[in-house]
Design an enzyme around this catalytic site. Structure first.
Site, PDB file in Angstrom:
ATOM      1  N   CYS A   1     -55.071  50.458  94.000  1.00  0.00           N
ATOM      2  CA  CYS A   1     -55.240  50.741  92.437  1.00  0.00           C
ATOM      3  C   CYS A   1     -55.943  49.395  91.399  1.00  0.00           C
ATOM      4  O   CYS A   1     -55.582  48.111  92.361  1.00  0.00           O
ATOM      5  CB  CYS A   1     -54.036  50.558  91.456  1.00  0.00           C
ATOM      6  SG  CYS A   1     -54.035  50.995  89.881  1.00  0.00           S
TER       7      CYS A   1
ATOM      8  N   CYS B   1     -54.430  47.588  88.665  1.00  0.00           N
ATOM      9  CA  CYS B   1     -52.639  46.422  89.042  1.00  0.00           C
ATOM     10  C   CYS B   1     -52.579  47.398  90.074  1.00  0.00           C
ATOM     11  O   CYS B   1     -52.617  46.534  91.401  1.00  0.00           O
ATOM     12  CB  CYS B   1     -51.982  47.310  88.202  1.00  0.00           C
ATOM     13  SG  CYS B   1     -51.877  48.916  87.681  1.00  0.00           S
ATOM     14  N   SER B   2     -51.160  48.025  89.806  1.00  0.00           N
ATOM     15  CA  SER B   2     -50.307  48.276  91.316  1.00  0.00           C
ATOM     16  C   SER B   2     -49.853  50.000  92.089  1.00  0.00           C
ATOM     17  O   SER B   2     -49.395  49.601  92.486  1.00  0.00           O
ATOM     18  CB  SER B   2     -49.284  47.259  91.532  1.00  0.00           C
ATOM     19  OG  SER B   2     -48.493  47.717  90.876  1.00  0.00           O
ATOM     20  N   CYS B   3     -50.588  50.823  91.251  1.00  0.00           N
ATOM     21  CA  CYS B   3     -50.112  51.772  91.235  1.00  0.00           C
ATOM     22  C   CYS B   3     -50.082  52.781  92.818  1.00  0.00           C
ATOM     23  O   CYS B   3     -50.550  52.302  93.264  1.00  0.00           O
ATOM     24  CB  CYS B   3     -50.914  52.868  89.980  1.00  0.00           C
ATOM     25  SG  CYS B   3     -51.137  52.824  88.441  1.00  0.00           S
TER      26      CYS B   3
END
Ligand code: FE
Length: 197
Positions: free
Chosen positions: A105, A108-110
């Site tokens: 991602c 971010c951190s999906c």
């Protein structure tokens, strides 16, 4: 980070958290019970074991594999797994001799966290997010995965509504293994695509 250009310092984190909590509660949102519920989901239900079970079933059941690749949400729901409403698409990427998939991602951190679990810390690092898209082969090598030169690497960038899971190749010498036994082989790293089995 102060983006206003002024030198005014921020209040300590605790006061800022308290302020946010006060506003949420004033608007009828119960923050304590939300945190308890979230922790329970993260620890008890959003486990990489879920993805491992989907993959093991796909390895032994061709019809299920087709469904999983065509409509990941439907396949996962048929085994009792669920998604938050904003995960509108769950896309399963099948690895082969020719193509190796890896997910990230960049923003971010999906992840598809209800299926493969919450992201590891390195997945959230700017270094992984920035470099895996530009020099994926090198990054994978640094993480211990040295793919043959002929294997094409495809990097998939997760968005809010589209979540991915890599379906690793079934390991050799597992003919006749039960679905349960096969599922024990599948790791979170393999479902992200930074490892093979
Ligand atoms: Fe993200």
């Amino acid at each position: 980070m102060n983006t206003s250009g002024s030198t005014k310092s921020l209040a300590p984190i605790r006061s800022r958290v308290d302020a946010v909590q006060t506003v949420l509660e004033r608007n009828g949102l119960d923050t304590d019970s939300f945190i308890d519920t979230f922790n329970d989901l993260a620890v008890e239900q959003w486990l990489p074991r879920n993805g491992a079970r989907l993959i093991a079933r796909a390895w032994v059941n061709e019809e299920f594999k087709e469904l999983l690749l065509q409509d990941g949400i439907a396949a996962a729901k048929s085994m009792g797994f669920n998604f938050p409403a904003h995960h509108r698409y769950f896309v399963v990427l099948e690895n082969s001799e020719k193509v190796h998939n890896v997910i990230c991602c960049t923003l971010c951190s999906c992840t598809a966290f209800s299926i493969i679990g919450l992201p590891p810390d390195w997945y959230k690092d700017l270094e992984y997010r920035a470099r895996v898209v530009r020099e994926s082969r090198t990054v994978l090598q640094e993480m211990g995965l040295d793919l043959p030169k002929e294997t094409e690497i495809k990097v998939w960038d997760t968005t809010t509504d589209t979540r991915y899971m890599v379906m690793p190749q079934r390991p050799p010498n597992t003919m006749g293994w039960s679905e349960e036994k096969l599922s024990n082989l599948v790791t979170k790293e393999a479902m992200i695509g930074v490892a093979v089995l």
